[in-house]
Scaffold this motif. Structure first.
Motif, PDB file in Angstrom:
ATOM      1  N   UNK A  13       0.833  -1.205   0.000  1.00 38.33           N
ATOM      2  CA  UNK A  13       0.000   0.000   0.000  1.00 38.33           C
ATOM      3  C   UNK A  13       0.865   1.251   0.000  1.00 38.33           C
ATOM      4  N   UNK A  14       1.913   1.257   0.791  1.00 37.91           N
ATOM      5  CA  UNK A  14       2.834   2.404   0.839  1.00 37.91           C
ATOM      6  C   UNK A  14       3.523   2.591  -0.514  1.00 37.91           C
ATOM      7  N   UNK A  15       3.972   1.512  -1.118  1.00 38.81           N
ATOM      8  CA  UNK A  15       4.609   1.589  -2.431  1.00 38.81           C
ATOM      9  C   UNK A  15       3.679   2.258  -3.445  1.00 38.81           C
ATOM     10  N   UNK A  16       2.444   1.792  -3.522  1.00 40.64           N
ATOM     11  CA  UNK A  16       1.515   2.350  -4.505  1.00 40.64           C
ATOM     12  C   UNK A  16       1.178   3.805  -4.185  1.00 40.64           C
ATOM     13  N   UNK A  17       1.065   4.155  -2.915  1.00 38.06           N
ATOM     14  CA  UNK A  17       0.803   5.557  -2.554  1.00 38.06           C
ATOM     15  C   UNK A  17       1.961   6.444  -2.999  1.00 38.06           C
ATOM     16  N   UNK A  18       3.179   5.959  -2.839  1.00 41.06           N
ATOM     17  CA  UNK A  18       4.340   6.746  -3.263  1.00 41.06           C
ATOM     18  C   UNK A  18       4.424   6.871  -4.786  1.00 41.06           C
ATOM     19  N   UNK A  19       3.734   5.988  -5.507  1.00 38.90           N
ATOM     20  CA  UNK A  19       3.695   6.051  -6.966  1.00 38.90           C
ATOM     21  C   UNK A  19       2.515   6.865  -7.490  1.00 38.90           C
ATOM     22  N   UNK A  20       1.626   7.317  -6.604  1.00 39.36           N
ATOM     23  CA  UNK A  20       0.511   8.165  -7.013  1.00 39.36           C
ATOM     24  C   UNK A  20       1.013   9.574  -7.312  1.00 39.36           C
ATOM     25  N   UNK A  21       0.309  10.273  -8.199  1.00 39.60           N
ATOM     26  CA  UNK A  21       0.628  11.649  -8.560  1.00 39.60           C
ATOM     27  C   UNK A  21      -0.673  12.439  -8.475  1.00 39.60           C
ATOM     28  N   UNK A  27      10.394  12.089  -2.066  1.00 38.79           N
ATOM     29  CA  UNK A  27      10.002  10.868  -1.357  1.00 38.79           C
ATOM     30  C   UNK A  27      10.761   9.640  -1.855  1.00 38.79           C
ATOM     31  N   UNK A  28      11.806   9.834  -2.654  1.00 43.06           N
ATOM     32  CA  UNK A  28      12.556   8.677  -3.160  1.00 43.06           C
ATOM     33  C   UNK A  28      13.229   7.909  -2.031  1.00 43.06           C
ATOM     34  N   UNK A  29      13.641   8.614  -0.980  1.00 36.86           N
ATOM     35  CA  UNK A  29      14.221   7.935   0.173  1.00 36.86           C
ATOM     36  C   UNK A  29      13.219   7.005   0.814  1.00 36.86           C
ATOM     37  N   UNK A  30      11.974   7.444   0.908  1.00 34.14           N
ATOM     38  CA  UNK A  30      10.927   6.589   1.460  1.00 34.14           C
ATOM     39  C   UNK A  30      10.679   5.394   0.554  1.00 34.14           C
ATOM     40  N   UNK A  31      10.740   5.604  -0.746  1.00 34.61           N
ATOM     41  CA  UNK A  31      10.560   4.520  -1.690  1.00 34.61           C
ATOM     42  C   UNK A  31      11.670   3.481  -1.529  1.00 34.61           C
ATOM     43  N   UNK A  32      12.901   3.942  -1.407  1.00 33.95           N
ATOM     44  CA  UNK A  32      14.050   3.035  -1.267  1.00 33.95           C
ATOM     45  C   UNK A  32      13.927   2.149  -0.034  1.00 33.95           C
ATOM     46  N   UNK A  33      13.320   2.661   1.022  1.00 29.69           N
ATOM     47  CA  UNK A  33      13.178   1.899   2.265  1.00 29.69           C
ATOM     48  C   UNK A  33      12.269   0.685   2.127  1.00 29.69           C
ATOM     49  N   UNK A 130       9.919  -6.200   3.222  1.00 33.69           N
ATOM     50  CA  UNK A 130      10.643  -5.525   2.144  1.00 33.69           C
ATOM     51  C   UNK A 130      10.368  -6.226   0.822  1.00 33.69           C
ATOM     52  N   UNK A 131      10.146  -5.457  -0.234  1.00 31.97           N
ATOM     53  CA  UNK A 131       9.911  -6.021  -1.554  1.00 31.97           C
ATOM     54  C   UNK A 131      11.229  -6.573  -2.093  1.00 31.97           C
ATOM     55  N   UNK A 132      11.228  -7.865  -2.446  1.00 32.00           N
ATOM     56  CA  UNK A 132      12.432  -8.485  -3.011  1.00 32.00           C
ATOM     57  C   UNK A 132      12.282  -8.789  -4.499  1.00 32.00           C
ATOM     58  N   UNK A 133      11.060  -9.012  -4.962  1.00 30.58           N
ATOM     59  CA  UNK A 133      10.820  -9.256  -6.391  1.00 30.58           C
ATOM     60  C   UNK A 133       9.419  -8.759  -6.710  1.00 30.58           C
ATOM     61  N   UNK A 134       9.347  -7.765  -7.570  1.00 30.05           N
ATOM     62  CA  UNK A 134       8.083  -7.140  -7.960  1.00 30.05           C
ATOM     63  C   UNK A 134       7.851  -7.449  -9.425  1.00 30.05           C
ATOM     64  N   UNK A 135       6.710  -8.098  -9.720  1.00 31.35           N
ATOM     65  CA  UNK A 135       6.351  -8.409 -11.104  1.00 31.35           C
ATOM     66  C   UNK A 135       4.995  -7.788 -11.408  1.00 31.35           C
ATOM     67  N   UNK A 136       4.920  -7.095 -12.541  1.00 38.03           N
ATOM     68  CA  UNK A 136       3.663  -6.487 -12.964  1.00 38.03           C
ATOM     69  C   UNK A 136       3.342  -6.917 -14.379  1.00 38.03           C
ATOM     70  N   UNK A 137       2.094  -7.302 -14.603  1.00 32.56           N
ATOM     71  CA  UNK A 137       1.642  -7.738 -15.920  1.00 32.56           C
ATOM     72  C   UNK A 137       0.370  -6.982 -16.275  1.00 32.56           C
ATOM     73  N   UNK A 138       0.443  -6.228 -17.340  1.00 33.56           N
ATOM     74  CA  UNK A 138      -0.726  -5.476 -17.821  1.00 33.56           C
ATOM     75  C   UNK A 138      -1.731  -6.469 -18.390  1.00 33.56           C
ATOM     76  N   UNK A 139      -2.987  -6.384 -17.915  1.00 33.94           N
ATOM     77  CA  UNK A 139      -4.019  -7.309 -18.361  1.00 33.94           C
ATOM     78  C   UNK A 139      -4.976  -6.666 -19.355  1.00 33.94           C
TER      79      UNK A 139
END
Length: 146
Positions: A13-21, A27-33, A130-139
């Motif tokens: 949830x935090x990852x996606x919030x940091x990707x919202x515009x 906030x890149x430091x927060x993203x890196x964490x 912590x995210x170790x492997x993130x995979x996204x597939x557009x459906x």
């Protein structure tokens, strides 16, 4: 004791919030964490494998994700909506799978609704997942009226 599944939900949830515009710059430091040192961020499937490929390492992933976020002029606005999903915990690791909707208004004026499948592996630490492997597939996607 905090449930490990809750830590996983908090991280994604935090990852996606940091990707919202819009969002605050810096906030890149927060993203890196949110990532392990050796994280892999990967586009899968016919559309995203070609578009994103695989990015390896915390700083490389933060730079890649950040290239779509302010102050870079990609999105006018962008919001992520995460479905319920499933989370499986196995010792010090976890795996989650979700459907995500993304509503985007691009700087070009185009607008779209997109649905992707997220499959994400996590390393569970005493403080957070912590995210170790993130995979996204557009459906699927649909243009939205301006």
């Amino acid at each position: 004791m905090v449930d490990q599944r809750e830590r996983v939900r908090d991280t994604i949830t935090r990852y996606l919030r940091l990707c919202d515009v819009p969002r605050a710059d810096g906030e890149r430091g927060e993203l890196a964490e949110l990532f392990t040192d050796d994280v892999v961020w990967e586009g899968v499937g016919t559309t995203y494998a070609d578009k994103f490929g695989a990015t390896r390492g915390r700083q490389a992933v933060v730079d890649m994700v950040g290239s779509y976020l302010p102050p870079n002029p990609h999105f006018e606005s962008n919001v992520h909506i995460l479905g319920q999903g499933t989370i499986e915990v196995n010792g010090a690791s976890a795996a989650g799978c979700w459907l995500m909707q993304q509503i985007s208004h691009y700087r070009t004026g185009e607008r779209e609704l997109m649905v992707a499948r997220l499959e994400v592996d996590f390393l569970l630490t005493p403080r957070r997942a912590l995210i170790s492997h993130f995979r996204t597939q557009r459906l699927t996607e649909a243009a939205l009226p301006g």
